[in-house]
Design a protein around this motif. Structure first.
Motif, PDB file in Angstrom:
ATOM      1  N   LYS A 202       1.047  -1.139   0.125  1.00  6.90           N
ATOM      2  CA  LYS A 202       0.247  -0.567   0.454  1.00  6.90           C
ATOM      3  C   LYS A 202       1.165   0.953   0.200  1.00  6.90           C
ATOM      4  O   LYS A 202       0.202   2.441  -0.147  1.00  6.90           O
ATOM      5  CB  LYS A 202      -0.621   0.190   1.148  1.00  6.90           C
ATOM      6  CG  LYS A 202      -2.521  -0.889   1.522  1.00  6.90           C
ATOM      7  CD  LYS A 202      -3.111  -0.175   1.718  1.00  6.90           C
ATOM      8  CE  LYS A 202      -4.061  -1.717   1.773  1.00  6.90           C
ATOM      9  NZ  LYS A 202      -5.169  -0.657   1.310  1.00  6.90           N
ATOM     10  N   ARG A 203       2.225   1.050   0.434  1.00  8.07           N
ATOM     11  CA  ARG A 203       3.008   2.447   0.971  1.00  8.07           C
ATOM     12  C   ARG A 203       3.814   2.421  -1.067  1.00  8.07           C
ATOM     13  O   ARG A 203       3.796   3.892  -1.068  1.00  8.07           O
ATOM     14  CB  ARG A 203       3.680   2.168   1.513  1.00  8.07           C
ATOM     15  CG  ARG A 203       4.807   2.899   1.727  1.00  8.07           C
ATOM     16  CD  ARG A 203       5.979   2.713   2.949  1.00  8.07           C
ATOM     17  NE  ARG A 203       5.198   3.015   4.274  1.00  8.07           N
ATOM     18  CZ  ARG A 203       5.754   1.129   4.783  1.00  8.07           C
ATOM     19  NH1 ARG A 203       6.474   0.380   4.449  1.00  8.07           N
ATOM     20  NH2 ARG A 203       5.189   1.259   5.959  1.00  8.07           N
ATOM     21  N   LEU A 204       3.395   1.657  -1.582  1.00  7.35           N
ATOM     22  CA  LEU A 204       4.039   1.484  -2.925  1.00  7.35           C
ATOM     23  C   LEU A 204       3.337   2.777  -3.375  1.00  7.35           C
ATOM     24  O   LEU A 204       3.302   3.093  -4.478  1.00  7.35           O
ATOM     25  CB  LEU A 204       4.432   0.645  -3.731  1.00  7.35           C
ATOM     26  CG  LEU A 204       5.151  -0.595  -2.934  1.00  7.35           C
ATOM     27  CD1 LEU A 204       5.617  -1.992  -3.696  1.00  7.35           C
ATOM     28  CD2 LEU A 204       7.175   0.145  -3.912  1.00  7.35           C
ATOM     29  N   ALA A 205       1.318   2.404  -3.503  1.00  7.27           N
ATOM     30  CA  ALA A 205       0.618   2.863  -4.039  1.00  7.27           C
ATOM     31  C   ALA A 205       0.542   4.180  -4.127  1.00  7.27           C
ATOM     32  O   ALA A 205       0.495   5.408  -4.707  1.00  7.27           O
ATOM     33  CB  ALA A 205      -0.669   2.301  -3.839  1.00  7.27           C
ATOM     34  N   LYS A 206       1.102   4.173  -2.576  1.00  8.15           N
ATOM     35  CA  LYS A 206       1.062   5.381  -2.191  1.00  8.15           C
ATOM     36  C   LYS A 206       1.990   6.447  -2.644  1.00  8.15           C
ATOM     37  O   LYS A 206       1.703   7.843  -3.130  1.00  8.15           O
ATOM     38  CB  LYS A 206       0.650   5.823  -0.653  1.00  8.15           C
ATOM     39  CG  LYS A 206      -1.019   5.869   0.436  1.00  8.15           C
ATOM     40  CD  LYS A 206      -0.103   5.388   1.464  1.00  8.15           C
ATOM     41  CE  LYS A 206      -1.295   4.389   2.407  1.00  8.15           C
ATOM     42  NZ  LYS A 206      -1.533   4.778   3.828  1.00  8.15           N
ATOM     43  N   LEU A 207       2.864   6.390  -2.878  1.00  2.47           N
ATOM     44  CA  LEU A 207       4.480   6.783  -3.360  1.00  2.47           C
ATOM     45  C   LEU A 207       4.262   7.044  -5.303  1.00  2.47           C
ATOM     46  O   LEU A 207       4.478   7.924  -5.309  1.00  2.47           O
ATOM     47  CB  LEU A 207       5.736   5.750  -3.345  1.00  2.47           C
ATOM     48  CG  LEU A 207       6.404   5.865  -1.913  1.00  2.47           C
ATOM     49  CD1 LEU A 207       7.524   4.715  -1.733  1.00  2.47           C
ATOM     50  CD2 LEU A 207       7.180   7.222  -1.056  1.00  2.47           C
ATOM     51  N   TYR A 208       3.762   6.100  -5.555  1.00  2.39           N
ATOM     52  CA  TYR A 208       2.709   6.330  -6.916  1.00  2.39           C
ATOM     53  C   TYR A 208       2.084   7.829  -7.565  1.00  2.39           C
ATOM     54  O   TYR A 208       1.928   8.213  -7.989  1.00  2.39           O
ATOM     55  CB  TYR A 208       2.180   5.023  -7.401  1.00  2.39           C
ATOM     56  CG  TYR A 208       1.146   5.216  -8.939  1.00  2.39           C
ATOM     57  CD1 TYR A 208       2.227   5.133  -9.677  1.00  2.39           C
ATOM     58  CD2 TYR A 208       0.239   5.098  -8.368  1.00  2.39           C
ATOM     59  CE1 TYR A 208       0.777   5.860 -11.476  1.00  2.39           C
ATOM     60  CE2 TYR A 208      -1.426   5.235  -9.626  1.00  2.39           C
ATOM     61  CZ  TYR A 208       0.133   5.407 -10.717  1.00  2.39           C
ATOM     62  OH  TYR A 208      -0.705   5.733 -11.988  1.00  2.39           O
TER      63      TYR A 208
END
Length: 255
Positions: free
Chosen positions: A168-174
């Motif tokens: 989920k953190r990856l998606a937020k960084l995206y």
């Protein structure tokens, strides 16, 4: 922007110029910062490609990372020359890349496996031919934004169905890199006259390239994680030197 040094490539024939002084550092590179700022995108895509090949992910992800590299190289050619033909080497791969994202996002639920890739391939081929003849201008931007928006609902669905905190953190960084990059691009386009009077040009378009390089990497890594979950490969997010995230998987022995 006005030329600083003599131009090796001749008069500008591209339909778009950014807020960077042309040929300020070399007669061979029209927009220096906008050219070299694509290097991080190439390196990040190469890292993603190596990970996809090393762990034997599906070929679609190798193609995706190669697509990211192709787009970055095309962008370098365009900003280095500011020629119409090289502009197409930037814009056409942008559309191809979004078609590839659409395939990866929707393929798990596509009932007829050959129909979707065939349609997307033909769409990309027809667009490339038409775009080489017609200068779309604003029409290209509208078309590209529509393709991006078509990916958003599916990307959000993947996000809400993912329980892993690191993923989920990856998606937020995206999302964060997309917002920051878009802000830099917008300021460079809209406030160029004001920025040109500043002692130092922050090179908003170059920053857009850097942010979008990370944006593509985070998107690809998130999609690789989601796909690994679909395939039952027990994925987890680990980091290179504790900084750059990537997906590590454990395939069942039967696979």
């Amino acid at each position: 922007m006005a030329d600083g040094i003599s131009s090796f490539w001749g008069p500008v024939t591209s339909t778009i110029e950014c807020c960077e002084k042309n040929y300020a550092y070399s007669s061979y590179i029209a927009e220096f910062y906008n050219t070299i700022s694509n290097i991080p995108s190439i390196l990040l895509a190469l890292i993603g490609l190596i990970n996809a090949l090393r762990q034997r992910f599906e070929k679609r992800f190798s193609v995706l990372h190669i697509s990211n590299m192709t787009l970055a190289i095309g962008s370098m050619l365009y900003h280095a020359t500011l020629q119409r033909m090289q502009q197409q080497s930037d814009e056409t791969p942008m559309v191809w890349e979004m078609l590839l994202y659409m395939y990866i996002l929707h393929s798990p639920d596509w009932h007829y496996r050959s129909t979707m890739p065939t349609f997307l391939f033909l769409y990309g081929a027809v667009f490339a031919v038409v775009h080489s003849v017609i200068r779309f201008g604003v029409g290209f931007k509208v078309h590209y934004v529509i393709l991006c928006l078509l990916c958003v609902p599916r990307m959000y669905k993947y996000y809400i169905y993912t329980q892993d905190v690191s993923a989920k953190r990856l998606a937020k960084l995206y999302v964060a890199t997309l917002v920051l990059g878009s802000f830099c691009w917008f300021c460079d386009r809209v406030f160029c006259k004001e920025i040109s009077r500043w002692p130092i040009n922050p090179q908003g378009h170059a920053l857009w390239h850097v942010f979008m390089g990370f944006n593509s990497y985070f998107a690809n890594t998130f999609l690789m994680f989601c796909r690994a979950q679909q395939r039952g490969w027990t994925p987890k997010i680990v980091h290179v030197l504790g900084v750059l995230p990537y997906v590590k998987i454990e395939k069942p022995k039967t696979q």
